[in-house]
Design a protein around this motif. Sequence first.
Motif, PDB file in Angstrom:
ATOM      1  N   GLU A  35      51.164  47.379  30.385  1.00 54.04           N
ATOM      2  CA  GLU A  35      50.844  46.271  29.493  1.00 54.04           C
ATOM      3  C   GLU A  35      51.475  44.976  30.000  1.00 54.04           C
ATOM      4  O   GLU A  35      50.851  43.915  29.977  1.00 54.04           O
ATOM      5  N   GLN A  36      52.728  45.067  30.443  1.00 58.18           N
ATOM      6  CA  GLN A  36      53.401  43.889  31.004  1.00 58.18           C
ATOM      7  C   GLN A  36      52.704  43.451  32.286  1.00 58.18           C
ATOM      8  O   GLN A  36      52.534  42.254  32.529  1.00 58.18           O
ATOM      9  N   TRP A  37      52.282  44.406  33.095  1.00 56.25           N
ATOM     10  CA  TRP A  37      51.573  44.073  34.327  1.00 56.25           C
ATOM     11  C   TRP A  37      50.282  43.318  34.031  1.00 56.25           C
ATOM     12  O   TRP A  37      49.952  42.346  34.707  1.00 56.25           O
ATOM     13  N   SER A  38      49.543  43.744  33.015  1.00 57.03           N
ATOM     14  CA  SER A  38      48.282  43.062  32.718  1.00 57.03           C
ATOM     15  C   SER A  38      48.527  41.600  32.361  1.00 57.03           C
ATOM     16  O   SER A  38      47.770  40.722  32.773  1.00 57.03           O
ATOM     17  N   VAL A  39      49.611  41.317  31.647  1.00 58.86           N
ATOM     18  CA  VAL A  39      49.945  39.934  31.297  1.00 58.86           C
ATOM     19  C   VAL A  39      50.434  39.176  32.534  1.00 58.86           C
ATOM     20  O   VAL A  39      50.019  38.037  32.776  1.00 58.86           O
ATOM     21  N   LEU A  40      51.291  39.791  33.320  1.00 58.76           N
ATOM     22  CA  LEU A  40      51.758  39.145  34.557  1.00 58.76           C
ATOM     23  C   LEU A  40      50.591  38.813  35.478  1.00 58.76           C
ATOM     24  O   LEU A  40      50.544  37.733  36.073  1.00 58.76           O
ATOM     25  N   ASN A  41      49.655  39.727  35.591  1.00 62.57           N
ATOM     26  CA  ASN A  41      48.503  39.532  36.466  1.00 62.57           C
ATOM     27  C   ASN A  41      47.660  38.349  36.004  1.00 62.57           C
ATOM     28  O   ASN A  41      47.228  37.528  36.820  1.00 62.57           O
ATOM     29  N   VAL A  42      47.434  38.246  34.697  1.00 60.88           N
ATOM     30  CA  VAL A  42      46.671  37.108  34.163  1.00 60.88           C
ATOM     31  C   VAL A  42      47.411  35.803  34.446  1.00 60.88           C
ATOM     32  O   VAL A  42      46.813  34.824  34.903  1.00 60.88           O
ATOM     33  N   ILE A  43      48.715  35.785  34.184  1.00 58.82           N
ATOM     34  CA  ILE A  43      49.495  34.568  34.418  1.00 58.82           C
ATOM     35  C   ILE A  43      49.462  34.203  35.900  1.00 58.82           C
ATOM     36  O   ILE A  43      49.297  33.033  36.256  1.00 58.82           O
ATOM     37  N   ASP A  44      49.577  35.192  36.765  1.00 60.41           N
ATOM     38  CA  ASP A  44      49.529  34.937  38.207  1.00 60.41           C
ATOM     39  C   ASP A  44      48.204  34.302  38.608  1.00 60.41           C
ATOM     40  O   ASP A  44      48.165  33.352  39.387  1.00 60.41           O
TER      41      ASP A  44
ATOM     42  N   LYS B 272      63.330  39.067  31.242  1.00 57.34           N
ATOM     43  CA  LYS B 272      63.434  39.629  32.592  1.00 57.34           C
ATOM     44  C   LYS B 272      63.363  38.544  33.670  1.00 57.34           C
ATOM     45  O   LYS B 272      63.395  38.844  34.853  1.00 57.34           O
ATOM     46  N   ASN B 273      63.241  37.277  33.248  1.00 54.76           N
ATOM     47  CA  ASN B 273      63.143  36.123  34.152  1.00 54.76           C
ATOM     48  C   ASN B 273      61.948  36.211  35.105  1.00 54.76           C
ATOM     49  O   ASN B 273      62.020  35.754  36.241  1.00 54.76           O
ATOM     50  N   LEU B 274      60.843  36.772  34.615  1.00 51.58           N
ATOM     51  CA  LEU B 274      59.643  36.898  35.445  1.00 51.58           C
ATOM     52  C   LEU B 274      58.649  35.767  35.202  1.00 51.58           C
ATOM     53  O   LEU B 274      57.769  35.535  36.039  1.00 51.58           O
ATOM     54  N   ILE B 275      58.780  35.076  34.071  1.00 50.50           N
ATOM     55  CA  ILE B 275      57.887  33.965  33.780  1.00 50.50           C
ATOM     56  C   ILE B 275      58.696  32.767  33.279  1.00 50.50           C
ATOM     57  O   ILE B 275      59.837  32.914  32.846  1.00 50.50           O
TER      58      ILE B 275
ATOM     59  N   SER C  52      57.863  32.803  37.359  1.00 49.20           N
ATOM     60  CA  SER C  52      59.095  32.260  37.931  1.00 49.20           C
ATOM     61  C   SER C  52      59.112  32.635  39.417  1.00 49.20           C
ATOM     62  O   SER C  52      58.261  33.395  39.892  1.00 49.20           O
ATOM     63  N   VAL C  53      60.091  32.131  40.137  1.00 46.89           N
ATOM     64  CA  VAL C  53      60.223  32.498  41.554  1.00 46.89           C
ATOM     65  C   VAL C  53      60.390  34.009  41.670  1.00 46.89           C
ATOM     66  O   VAL C  53      59.731  34.663  42.484  1.00 46.89           O
ATOM     67  N   GLU C  54      61.265  34.557  40.840  1.00 49.27           N
ATOM     68  CA  GLU C  54      61.478  36.014  40.838  1.00 49.27           C
ATOM     69  C   GLU C  54      60.193  36.740  40.452  1.00 49.27           C
ATOM     70  O   GLU C  54      59.855  37.783  41.022  1.00 49.27           O
ATOM     71  N   GLY C  55      59.469  36.188  39.485  1.00 50.85           N
ATOM     72  CA  GLY C  55      58.213  36.787  39.052  1.00 50.85           C
ATOM     73  C   GLY C  55      57.175  36.817  40.158  1.00 50.85           C
ATOM     74  O   GLY C  55      56.466  37.810  40.325  1.00 50.85           O
ATOM     75  N   LYS C  56      57.077  35.731  40.921  1.00 48.39           N
ATOM     76  CA  LYS C  56      56.116  35.686  42.038  1.00 48.39           C
ATOM     77  C   LYS C  56      56.422  36.764  43.064  1.00 48.39           C
ATOM     78  O   LYS C  56      55.516  37.431  43.574  1.00 48.39           O
TER      79      LYS C  56
END
Length: 140
Positions: free
Chosen positions: A35-44, A75-78, A95-99
């Motif tokens: 679920e977190q991946w799906s949101v990260l992927n959209v944001i990316d 988690k400092n990913l966004i 975020s840089v870490e998120g990328k």
Amino acid sequence: MREFYDEMTFRTNVVAKKASLALQHGLERFEVTPEQWSVLNVIDQKAPISQRHVAEFAEKDAPTVNRIIDVLLRKNLIDKAVDAKDRRITLLSLSVEGKQKVQLIRNVVEETCGNFYKGLTKQELAVFVHILARIENNLE
């Protein structure tokens, strides 16, 4: 016909569960859920993007996306920023870490999905996607 529908429904559920578990297993080392991946992927793919649009693209309800975003922020990913055009809107980006993490995760996701579809041609996959889209349309 009932037996055929029963088999189709059962097989669809089994495959969906196995795919979800395989993806979850692949993501565990990154401490990210599917679920977190799906949101990260959209944001990316769409950053900078509002939470409302994340929910639309991820096909999740707003409260679920809000909870996921809170976790990803911890988690400092966004990163969050106020929209310069409309201060009521908060825009999200990696975020840089998120990328860095998203690129590692994307490699694992692509490998995992490659295993799902091993032995299938592009034409077969195109037909499969078309059929899934028609079924999804019937469900709406």
